[in-house]
Each structure stands twice: as structure tokens, then as C-alpha cells.
Design a protein around this motif. Structure first.
Motif, mmCIF file in Angstrom:
data_model
loop_
_atom_site.group_PDB
_atom_site.id
_atom_site.type_symbol
_atom_site.label_atom_id
_atom_site.label_comp_id
_atom_site.label_asym_id
_atom_site.label_seq_id
_atom_site.Cartn_x
_atom_site.Cartn_y
_atom_site.Cartn_z
ATOM 1 N N GLY A 58 38.671 38.988 30.053
ATOM 2 C CA GLY A 58 38.133 40.237 29.534
ATOM 3 C C GLY A 58 36.637 40.157 29.282
ATOM 4 O O GLY A 58 35.888 41.092 29.596
ATOM 5 N N VAL A 115 30.708 44.505 34.267
ATOM 6 C CA VAL A 115 30.466 45.944 34.348
ATOM 7 C C VAL A 115 29.256 46.358 33.508
ATOM 8 O O VAL A 115 28.583 47.352 33.819
ATOM 9 C CB VAL A 115 31.710 46.747 33.926
ATOM 10 C CG1 VAL A 115 32.865 46.481 34.865
ATOM 11 C CG2 VAL A 115 32.101 46.482 32.491
ATOM 12 N N THR A 116 28.945 45.590 32.449
ATOM 13 C CA THR A 116 27.741 45.877 31.669
ATOM 14 C C THR A 116 26.494 45.639 32.513
ATOM 15 O O THR A 116 25.551 46.455 32.505
ATOM 16 C CB THR A 116 27.699 45.015 30.396
ATOM 17 O OG1 THR A 116 28.870 45.260 29.607
ATOM 18 C CG2 THR A 116 26.461 45.334 29.573
ATOM 19 N N THR A 151 45.761 47.847 33.007
ATOM 20 C CA THR A 151 44.350 48.213 33.157
ATOM 21 C C THR A 151 44.077 48.815 34.532
ATOM 22 O O THR A 151 43.359 49.810 34.656
ATOM 23 C CB THR A 151 43.465 46.971 32.950
ATOM 24 O OG1 THR A 151 43.753 46.391 31.678
ATOM 25 C CG2 THR A 151 42.000 47.343 33.006
ATOM 26 N N LEU A 205 39.470 44.728 27.325
ATOM 27 C CA LEU A 205 39.558 45.547 28.531
ATOM 28 C C LEU A 205 39.433 47.034 28.209
ATOM 29 O O LEU A 205 38.968 47.818 29.045
ATOM 30 C CB LEU A 205 40.869 45.275 29.261
ATOM 31 C CG LEU A 205 40.996 43.885 29.899
ATOM 32 C CD1 LEU A 205 42.379 43.701 30.511
ATOM 33 C CD2 LEU A 205 39.914 43.667 30.946
ATOM 34 N N GLN A 234 35.809 47.535 28.042
ATOM 35 C CA GLN A 234 35.315 47.421 29.414
ATOM 36 C C GLN A 234 35.518 48.722 30.191
ATOM 37 O O GLN A 234 34.675 49.126 30.992
ATOM 38 C CB GLN A 234 36.035 46.268 30.116
ATOM 39 C CG GLN A 234 35.604 46.036 31.554
ATOM 40 C CD GLN A 234 36.629 46.551 32.552
ATOM 41 O OE1 GLN A 234 37.659 47.086 32.146
ATOM 42 N NE2 GLN A 234 36.344 46.408 33.829
ATOM 43 N N SER A 235 36.647 49.404 29.953
ATOM 44 C CA SER A 235 36.937 50.641 30.683
ATOM 45 C C SER A 235 35.930 51.734 30.365
ATOM 46 O O SER A 235 35.615 52.573 31.218
ATOM 47 C CB SER A 235 38.355 51.118 30.360
ATOM 48 O OG SER A 235 38.445 51.611 29.034
ATOM 49 N N SER A 293 34.875 40.203 32.637
ATOM 50 C CA SER A 293 34.930 41.535 33.230
ATOM 51 C C SER A 293 34.007 42.508 32.512
ATOM 52 O O SER A 293 33.299 43.306 33.142
ATOM 53 C CB SER A 293 36.372 42.057 33.197
ATOM 54 O OG SER A 293 36.471 43.306 33.806
ATOM 55 N N LEU A 294 33.983 42.453 31.185
ATOM 56 C CA LEU A 294 33.090 43.317 30.404
ATOM 57 C C LEU A 294 31.630 42.998 30.702
ATOM 58 O O LEU A 294 30.803 43.907 30.863
ATOM 59 C CB LEU A 294 33.383 43.152 28.917
ATOM 60 C CG LEU A 294 32.458 43.903 27.947
ATOM 61 C CD1 LEU A 294 32.497 45.402 28.218
ATOM 62 C CD2 LEU A 294 32.845 43.605 26.492
ATOM 63 N N THR A 295 31.294 41.715 30.795
ATOM 64 C CA THR A 295 29.930 41.324 31.130
ATOM 65 C C THR A 295 29.536 41.847 32.510
ATOM 66 O O THR A 295 28.422 42.354 32.712
ATOM 67 C CB THR A 295 29.788 39.790 31.104
ATOM 68 O OG1 THR A 295 30.164 39.302 29.817
ATOM 69 C CG2 THR A 295 28.360 39.369 31.417
ATOM 70 N N THR A 346 32.692 38.500 37.424
ATOM 71 C CA THR A 346 34.067 38.546 36.938
ATOM 72 C C THR A 346 34.828 37.284 37.300
ATOM 73 O O THR A 346 35.453 36.636 36.445
ATOM 74 C CB THR A 346 34.802 39.776 37.506
ATOM 75 O OG1 THR A 346 34.107 40.967 37.124
ATOM 76 C CG2 THR A 346 36.230 39.829 36.988
ATOM 77 N N GLU A 396 32.672 50.795 32.187
ATOM 78 C CA GLU A 396 32.881 50.904 33.627
ATOM 79 C C GLU A 396 32.764 52.338 34.128
ATOM 80 O O GLU A 396 32.507 52.571 35.313
ATOM 81 C CB GLU A 396 34.254 50.344 33.991
ATOM 82 C CG GLU A 396 34.474 50.155 35.478
ATOM 83 C CD GLU A 396 35.832 49.568 35.790
ATOM 84 O OE1 GLU A 396 35.965 48.898 36.830
ATOM 85 O OE2 GLU A 396 36.762 49.776 34.994
#
Length: 469
Positions: A381, A388-389, A254, A327, A330-331, A384-386, A364, A334
Motif C-alpha cells: 500500500g 500515484v502521488t 481495490t 489503499l 491511494q484511490s 502504491s500510494l507513493t 509500485t 489516483e
């Protein structure tokens, strides 16, 4: 098909990132076959430690070089040499402290190891900071040549060290080759800076604003260092070292994908801050590059990531494949945050960017700590997704406002991102040539037109001026 300097520089940086990552993997695979495993492990630990210290020694000057070196004009050489001097002193200080305070006692087995470590940190720091210097000088292809060149030639000594070599031989050969290549490209950068001695530095901000920008970037470096440092420790503490092996491979893929995307950002920033940049055209090029690249990165993580995990082992696939899918999503999200960071650097408004970095880091790291014991690796994951959201939700409104302002200024043809003027193009003459205004930019008035000079279409800079009929 994309054309122009932005496409050229972005492509060069993406090739550099991708090829360096792939050849780095090849290097350690060859080392494992040629050398004792214990020495390979010790060499990799020494190089990893030196790399971390060299990154700290660079003092996050990379962002400042990419943002301000394009407009530094006759002050370019001074900025480059002062940066090299500062980083040299910081590298020696950090490397010496690491050795004398005993932090490397587990990887240093001789006095030679300890003596070699300090110049290794220095060489890697100067090698690393030369990249953003070349990018700021609009020589991104040179970065690709430099990085791919070292990645290839450093493999060669491994074949001559087969069987009995120690870690010091591996790190020593790496250091010597990196030093030689660094000297070549340092001289290239200095030569380019000397060639700008007659260029104006009017658009370079004062020392106070430069220090403010640098302080913000240094703060961001410290913040962004927390996540990759803390997550492996949290994974080990909550779910064990075996799970961390699965996590490390997924997170490494990632991170590598993120580096490829950030290459486009670096090239865009350098071109967008050029005096007279055609911002509207650059934004269109960025969109045409970033949209397919985002989808490609997401597909690579969602499909290629699990495939790599499966090749490594069934347990890797079983434990980390769900994490790779999260992820991948998430990308995509992001990307909004990444574009916001680009625009923030261009317009030199960094407070919200720093605040967002703190928020993303806290969510994160904190979310991973809470979710890992409950749902396993996929919890990282989700956290991390939360993060960047939330970051994208915060960034979207100021991002759209800033982009609208950039495009409005470009359409008006009389101001850049800092409220200062840039040149436009007068209509073509009957014989097809263009007249470009001679301008003088100051901090107090938008633009003074002092005349115009005639330019045939073949010599028109298509990155600065839009294509005209």
C-alpha cells in the motif's frame, strides 16, 4: 440530478461493472456448492488463463475504439470488422500456442480440455472487445445488458451439473452462453455501424496517427500488466503464500473499485470527442460525478473493505485491514492520474501518459519488493500510494493546462480539443427556436459556415449545446 447522455452511459457502465463483479462472486459460490471442489478449481484456472490470453488477443484496441469510433462515421463498419478479424486470428494463435507448448499441462486432463480451450479464448476475446465497440457507438446501456445478462444466465447450468460435472462442462457451458450473447450484440454493433454509412469521417485522423495511438496503448497494456502479474509473485516470495491469500482479497476489492471509476472515464471520453461536443458542460458533469464517486470508493475501501475481511476471517482482518486503509487513501490520489489519462486520450497526447505508467509501475513493484520484508503487506500500500502521488505530481500541471485549454476552446465556441471547429448555437428566435450553423470541418481551416438550420428547443441536443434561456 445529472442528466444527458454522459450521465446515462456512465451510470450504465458503473452498473455493469458492479453487477458483473457481484454476480461473478455468486457464480463461484454456487459452483462450489454444486460441484466437486477440485473441478471448480480446475475450471476457474482454465477460465482465468483463457481470460488473460483473450485480453492479450484484444491488442488494447479498446482504447482506440472508445477514442475514435465516435468520429469514424462511414468508416465505422470497416474499423469494427477489421478489429474482429484481427482479434480472431490473434486469439486462435495464442490459444493454440498455449496448448501446444504445454503451458496448461497442470489444468488440462484430457484431449477435450485442450480442444475446448482455443475456442474459449476466441469467444472471450470477441466478447470483451464488443464492449468498447458498443461504448464507442454510444450504446453503453447495451454493454450493461450484455454483461449482466451473461452473468445471470451462466449460473443456471450449474444447477443441472450438480455433483458429478467436470471442469469441461463448466467451461463449455460458459463458452456456449458467452458465444450466443456475443453474436447478438455483434450484430447489434454492425447494424449501428451500417446506419452511419452516410456520416462524415472527416474528424477521424489518418492511418499513421491511428497506428501511433494504438502503439502507445499497446505499450501501456504491457506496462499495466506487469503490476498485477508481479505483485503476487513478490508477496509469495517475500512473505509466503498465506500472506498472499490476505493480499489477494484486498487487492481484488481495490481493483474492482477502480473499474467502477474507470467506467465514468470511458463514458466521458466518448462524449467529449463527439463533433460539436459541449466540453465545458461535460467537464462540469464529470466533476459532479467523479468527486462523490471518489469519496464513495474511498469510504467503501476504508470501511467496507475491512468489514469484508472480518467476515472472511479474523486473520484476514488482522493482516490486511491496514493495507485497505492505505489503499483507500491511494484511490483518492489516483483520481488525479485517472483524469489525466482521460484528457490525454482526448487531446491525443500520449507520451507523458506512457512515461507516467512506467514510473508508477516501477515505484509500485520496486517499492513493494523493498518494503514487504520490512513492514509486511502494508508495504504494498505504501509503495502504491507513493507511486500515484509521484504520478499526480507529474500530471497536475499538464492536466490543469489541458483542462484550461478545453474550457477556453469551449467558451470560444469555435474549436475542439484538436484545434478543429465545432458547431455553436445562434441566439434563439422570437418564437423560441434555435438556429444551428451548418459547418464543414477540415484539417486545414478551423470552420466553414455553410448556412444554418432551424431547430425547436425540444429537439436540441443538450449534450452538444448548452442549455439556453
Amino acid at each position: 440530478m445529472l442528466k444527458g447522455r454522459l450521465a446515462l452511459n456512465a451510470s450504465a457502465l458503473m452498473i455493469s461493472s458492479a453487477a458483473t463483479g457481484l454476480l461473478g462472486l455468486v457464480y463461484w459460490m454456487v459452483a462450489e456448492r454444486m460441484l466437486p471442489t477440485s473441478e471448480v478449481g480446475r475450471a476457474s484456472a482454465m477460465i482465468s488463463a483463457a481470460t488473460v490470453l483473450s485480453s492479450l488477443a484484444c491488442l488494447s484496441l479498446a482504447g482506440a475504439y472508445q477514442r475514435f469510433l465516435p468520429v469514424a462515421g462511414n468508416r465505422s463498419l470497416r474499423l469494427i470488422l477489421s478489429g474482429y478479424g484481427l482479434i480472431t486470428g490473434t486469439s486462435i494463435l495464442l490459444g493454440t500456442a498455449f496448448v501446444t507448448l504445454g503451458f496448461g499441462s497442470s489444468i488440462f486432463t484430457s484431449t477435450t480440455d485442450r480442444v475446448l480451450f482455443v475456442p474459449l479464448v476466441l469467444v472471450l476475446a470477441i466478447y470483451a472487445i464488443t464492449d468498447p465497440i458498443l461504448i464507442g457507438l454510444r450504446r453503453s446501456p447495451a454493454v450493461a445488458v450484455k454483461n449482466v445478462g451473461l452473468s445471470v444466465v451462466k449460473i443456471v447450468p450449474l444447477f443441472f451439473l450438480s455433483g458429478t460435472a467436470t471442469a469441461v462442462a463448466v467451461t463449455g457451458s460458459w463458452m456456449v452462453l458467452a458465444a450466443l450473447i456475443t453474436v447478438v450484440f455483434m450484430l447489434h454493433a454492425v447494424r449501428l455501424a451500417v446506419a452511419r454509412r452516410l456520416e462524415s469521417a472527416d474528424e477521424l485522423p489518418g492511418n499513421r496517427e491511428l497506428m501511433s495511438f494504438q502503439s502507445a496503448f499497446f505499450t501501456m497494456m504491457l506496462i499495466t500488466s506487469v503490476t498485477p502479474f508481479a505483485l503476487p509473485l513478490i508477496v509469495v516470495e517475500t512473505v509466503g503464500t498465506t500472506q498472499n491469500a490476505y493480499f489477494n482479497l484486498a487487492w481484488t476489492m481495490t481493483s474492482a473499485a477502480g473499474l467502477v471509476r474507470s467506467s465514468v472515464g470511458s463514458a466521458f471520453i466518448v462524449e467529449a470527442v463527439q463533433p460539436g461536443a459541449n466540453t465545458a458542460n461535460l467537464v462540469r458533469q464529470l466533476r459532479r460525478m467523479l468527486l462523490p464517486l471518489t469519496l464513495l470508493v474511498a469510504a467503501g475501501l476504508a470501511i467496507g473493505g475491512p468489514a469484508v475481511l472480518w467476515v472472511v476471517g479474523d486473520e484476514y482482518f488482522r493482516e490486511a485491514a491496514p493495507l485497505m486503509l492505505v489503499l483507500a487513501v491511494q484511490s483518492v490520489v489516483e483520481t488525479v492520474v485517472v483524469v489525466f489519462y482521460m484528457v490525454s486520450q482526448i487531446v491525443r497526447r500520449l507520451r507523458l501518459m506512457v512515461l507516467m505508467q512506467i514510473i508508477v509501475m516501477v515505484i509500485t513493484v520496486g517499492g513493494s519488493y523493498l518494503l514487504l520484508p520490512r513492514v509486511g503487506l502494508i508495504g504494498v500500500g505504501i509503495a502504491s500510494l507513493t507511486a500515484v502521488t509521484v504520478g499526480a505530481a507529474i500530471a497536475i500541471r499538464p492536466l490543469l493546462h489541458a483542462l484550461a485549454q478545453l474550457l477556453r476552446n469551449a467558451q470560444n465556441g469555435n474549436a475542439d480539443t484538436d484545434g478543429k471547429a465545432h458547431s455553436d448555437v445562434y441566439p434563439p428566435t422570437v418564437d423560441g427556436d434555435f438556429y444551428i450553423p451548418d459547418t464543414q470541418v477540415t484539417d486545414k481551416i478551423p470552420v466553414i459556415r455553410t448556412g444554418a438550420h432551424r431547430v425547436p428547443p425540444s429537439e436540441l441536443d443538450t449534450d452538444r449545446f448548452p442549455a439556453l434561456p
